[in-house]
Design a protein around this motif. Structure first.
Motif, PDB file in Angstrom:
ATOM      1  N   GLU B  55       0.824  -1.209   0.000  1.00  0.00           N
ATOM      2  CA  GLU B  55       0.000   0.000   0.000  1.00  0.00           C
ATOM      3  C   GLU B  55       0.857   1.257   0.000  1.00  0.00           C
ATOM      4  N   GLN B  57       3.806   1.719  -1.212  1.00  0.00           N
ATOM      5  CA  GLN B  57       4.424   1.990  -2.512  1.00  0.00           C
ATOM      6  C   GLN B  57       3.412   2.521  -3.511  1.00  0.00           C
ATOM      7  N   THR B  58       2.167   2.029  -3.444  1.00  0.00           N
ATOM      8  CA  THR B  58       1.139   2.560  -4.335  1.00  0.00           C
ATOM      9  C   THR B  58       0.900   4.037  -4.043  1.00  0.00           C
ATOM     10  N   LEU B  59       0.862   4.368  -2.739  1.00  0.00           N
ATOM     11  CA  LEU B  59       0.665   5.774  -2.375  1.00  0.00           C
ATOM     12  C   LEU B  59       1.822   6.631  -2.866  1.00  0.00           C
ATOM     13  N   VAL B  60       3.032   6.082  -2.835  1.00  0.00           N
ATOM     14  CA  VAL B  60       4.183   6.849  -3.322  1.00  0.00           C
ATOM     15  C   VAL B  60       4.019   7.194  -4.798  1.00  0.00           C
ATOM     16  N   LEU B  61       3.491   6.247  -5.567  1.00  0.00           N
ATOM     17  CA  LEU B  61       3.280   6.547  -6.992  1.00  0.00           C
ATOM     18  C   LEU B  61       2.293   7.703  -7.155  1.00  0.00           C
ATOM     19  N   PHE B  62       1.224   7.701  -6.335  1.00  0.00           N
ATOM     20  CA  PHE B  62       0.260   8.800  -6.438  1.00  0.00           C
ATOM     21  C   PHE B  62       0.901  10.132  -6.050  1.00  0.00           C
TER      22      PHE B  62
END
Lengths: 166, 98
Positions: B55, B57-62
């Motif tokens: 989760e 890492q996904t937030l980092v992409l955003f």
């Protein structure tokens, strides 16, 4: 000390060096390249912490996109012979004091937290798959919103930067 | 205390000091990007410590997408300001209209 520890120390030292250069250099282009150093070091640290996909994204988006935009901004707004005047010293002292207090306080308070004692066990390849699954299941609304947001931001940037006709 | 968290705090404080002391708009923008990078580093490191999900890492992409949009818009505004006033030093921008 194994290789991963060594790489962590190396990248951390590079990032700290870059931040120090950013704070001290007067030349704008050199400061931008110090920022480049920080971004690369942080990308390396992402890769060490199982974030291979994020590390690649960091290099593509930050180094390839944002840094290039910043360089263009520097070159388009530079005027020869225009020197940046030095900041009044008491303002600089107060700002550095505020920064140091925040740094010291956060390090002190995190040092007493107990959740940092967990021992990590890594599985890097699983995470890349998990990111894709998350993006299309749990985070689908954010994903769609952010793509529309990016489109609006880019159109807005073009609209703001265009030459007005007279 | 892990080294990466200390680095994240150093990045945050560095970005803050950069925002407060410099008077060139581009350097202030770089300071904001440093603060965003510090938060990214924190998210990645806690995602690594927690180890079960991606989760963070996904937030980092955003966050990276937000940072990209912010940089594009801010540089467009900087170009506009430069065209209007001939300078990008913040303490020389005193009037709204010219």
């Amino acid at each position: 000390m194994n290789l991963i520890d060594l790489a962590t120390y190396l990248f951390t030292a590079l990032a700290v060096l870059g931040v120090g250069l950013l704070l001290t250099l007067r030349n704008l282009i050199r400061a931008t390249f110090a920022f480049f150093l920080v971004l690369f070091a942080v990308a390396g640290l992402f890769a060490i912490n199982d974030g291979i996909m994020v590390s690649v994204a960091q290099i593509i988006i930050y180094v390839g996109g944002i840094l290039l935009l910043t360089l263009f901004g520097v070159m388009l707004t530079h005027r020869r012979g225009q020197e940046v005047p030095a900041v009044k010293s008491h303002q600089e002292f107060i700002s550095i004091g505020v920064g140091m207090v925040i740094l010291g306080g956060s390090i002190f308070s995190f040092d007493q937290a107990s959740f940092l004692q967990i021992k990590p066990i890594s599985s890097p390849t699983e995470k890349v798959k998990a990111i894709g699954v998350y993006m299309l299941t749990d985070f689908i609304v954010i994903f769609e919103l952010i793509s529309v947001f990016l489109l609006i931001a880019l159109i807005g940037a073009v609209f703001i930067a265009q030459q007005s006709k007279k | 205390m892990s080294l990466l968290l200390v680095l994240a705090f150093i990045l945050f404080a560095g970005g803050l000091i950069l925002c407060l002391t410099k008077r060139n708009i581009i350097l202030i923008l770089i300071g904001i990007e440093l603060i965003l990078n510090a938060s990214n580093l924190n998210l990645i490191h806690f995602s690594y410590l927690q180890n079960r999900s991606a989760e963070g890492q996904t937030l980092v992409l955003f966050i990276m997408v937000i940072a990209g949009a912010q940089a594009a818009l801010a540089l467009a505004i900087i170009l506009r300001v430069y065209r209007q006033y001939g300078t990008i030093l913040l303490d020389q921008l005193r009037t709204l209209k010219r």
